[in-house]
Design a protein around this motif. Structure first.
Motif, PDB file in Angstrom:
ATOM      1  N   PHE A   1     -29.035  74.748  11.801  1.00  0.00           N
ATOM      2  CA  PHE A   1     -27.602  74.852  11.583  1.00  0.00           C
ATOM      3  C   PHE A   1     -27.113  75.997  12.459  1.00  0.00           C
ATOM      4  O   PHE A   1     -27.773  77.023  12.561  1.00  0.00           O
ATOM      5  CB  PHE A   1     -27.288  75.135  10.108  1.00  0.00           C
ATOM      6  CG  PHE A   1     -27.743  74.034   9.195  1.00  0.00           C
ATOM      7  CD1 PHE A   1     -27.089  72.814   9.190  1.00  0.00           C
ATOM      8  CD2 PHE A   1     -28.833  74.214   8.359  1.00  0.00           C
ATOM      9  CE1 PHE A   1     -27.515  71.781   8.358  1.00  0.00           C
ATOM     10  CE2 PHE A   1     -29.259  73.201   7.527  1.00  0.00           C
ATOM     11  CZ  PHE A   1     -28.599  71.977   7.532  1.00  0.00           C
TER      12      PHE A   1
ATOM     13  N   ARG B   1     -25.300  79.228  13.810  1.00  0.00           N
ATOM     14  CA  ARG B   1     -24.857  80.498  13.231  1.00  0.00           C
ATOM     15  C   ARG B   1     -24.969  81.568  14.306  1.00  0.00           C
ATOM     16  O   ARG B   1     -25.715  81.409  15.270  1.00  0.00           O
ATOM     17  CB  ARG B   1     -25.670  80.879  11.993  1.00  0.00           C
ATOM     18  CG  ARG B   1     -27.124  81.195  12.301  1.00  0.00           C
ATOM     19  CD  ARG B   1     -27.802  81.823  11.098  1.00  0.00           C
ATOM     20  NE  ARG B   1     -29.193  82.090  11.334  1.00  0.00           N
ATOM     21  CZ  ARG B   1     -29.672  83.127  12.017  1.00  0.00           C
ATOM     22  NH1 ARG B   1     -28.865  84.010  12.560  1.00  0.00           N
ATOM     23  NH2 ARG B   1     -30.973  83.306  12.156  1.00  0.00           N
TER      24      ARG B   1
ATOM     25  N   GLN C   1     -21.686  68.701  14.959  1.00  0.00           N
ATOM     26  CA  GLN C   1     -21.504  68.755  13.497  1.00  0.00           C
ATOM     27  C   GLN C   1     -22.255  69.941  12.897  1.00  0.00           C
ATOM     28  O   GLN C   1     -22.978  69.812  11.926  1.00  0.00           O
ATOM     29  CB  GLN C   1     -21.936  67.440  12.855  1.00  0.00           C
ATOM     30  CG  GLN C   1     -21.130  66.256  13.336  1.00  0.00           C
ATOM     31  CD  GLN C   1     -21.601  64.951  12.725  1.00  0.00           C
ATOM     32  OE1 GLN C   1     -22.473  64.933  11.860  1.00  0.00           O
ATOM     33  NE2 GLN C   1     -21.019  63.864  13.176  1.00  0.00           N
ATOM     34  N   GLN C   2     -22.117  71.098  13.521  1.00  0.00           N
ATOM     35  CA  GLN C   2     -22.725  72.364  13.076  1.00  0.00           C
ATOM     36  C   GLN C   2     -24.246  72.377  13.174  1.00  0.00           C
ATOM     37  O   GLN C   2     -24.898  73.262  12.628  1.00  0.00           O
ATOM     38  CB  GLN C   2     -22.294  72.700  11.639  1.00  0.00           C
ATOM     39  CG  GLN C   2     -20.803  72.935  11.495  1.00  0.00           C
ATOM     40  CD  GLN C   2     -20.341  74.111  12.346  1.00  0.00           C
ATOM     41  OE1 GLN C   2     -20.988  75.146  12.393  1.00  0.00           O
ATOM     42  NE2 GLN C   2     -19.226  73.940  13.042  1.00  0.00           N
TER      43      GLN C   2
ATOM     44  N   PRO D   1     -23.673  72.441  20.026  1.00  0.00           N
ATOM     45  CA  PRO D   1     -23.660  72.059  18.609  1.00  0.00           C
ATOM     46  C   PRO D   1     -22.972  70.715  18.390  1.00  0.00           C
ATOM     47  O   PRO D   1     -22.006  70.380  19.065  1.00  0.00           O
ATOM     48  CB  PRO D   1     -22.865  73.179  17.942  1.00  0.00           C
ATOM     49  CG  PRO D   1     -22.921  74.317  18.903  1.00  0.00           C
ATOM     50  CD  PRO D   1     -23.020  73.718  20.263  1.00  0.00           C
TER      51      PRO D   1
END
Length: 115
Positions: free
Chosen positions: A42, A44, A72-73, A70
């Protein structure tokens, strides 16, 4: 093409009895291993820095790295790494999975040659 047999192999006795000379081999002292790993995570802040630090702390050298934009995150990282020994691979993969945000680490699948 070269075939290596153990000294105790019946084929060695058969070949030497037919006059084929035995040629000794020795494996190199190095046990280095090159592997390509894919980390799914994911997105970050500082994720790339944390992953490369985890790789370095396990003693692996990054030969090449690709980080896809990225979607969809979710972010896909592909690393080709040189390890001091193939036995280090499981610990390296665990260390990468332990990075917050990483949910999967796997070996890359070989690409089929273009037809």
């Amino acid at each position: 093409v070269v075939t290596v047999h153990r000294a105790q192999c019946a084929a060695v006795a058969h070949m030497t009895s037919r006059g084929r000379p035995e040629i000794g081999v020795r494996w190199g002292d190095t046990t280095e291993c090159r592997v390509t790993l894919v980390a799914e995570s994911f997105g970050r802040p500082h994720l790339l820095a944390d992953l490369t630090e985890a790789i370095a702390l396990e003693g692996a050298e990054i030969v090449s790295a690709t980080v896809e934009p990225p979607s969809q995150q979710r972010v896909r990282h592909t690393y080709t790494l040189q390890l001091p020994d193939a036995a280090h691979l499981p610990a390296l993969m665990r260390a990468m999975r332990d990075v917050p945000g990483v949910y999967d680490v796997s070996r890359a699948q070989p690409q089929a040659p273009d037809s």
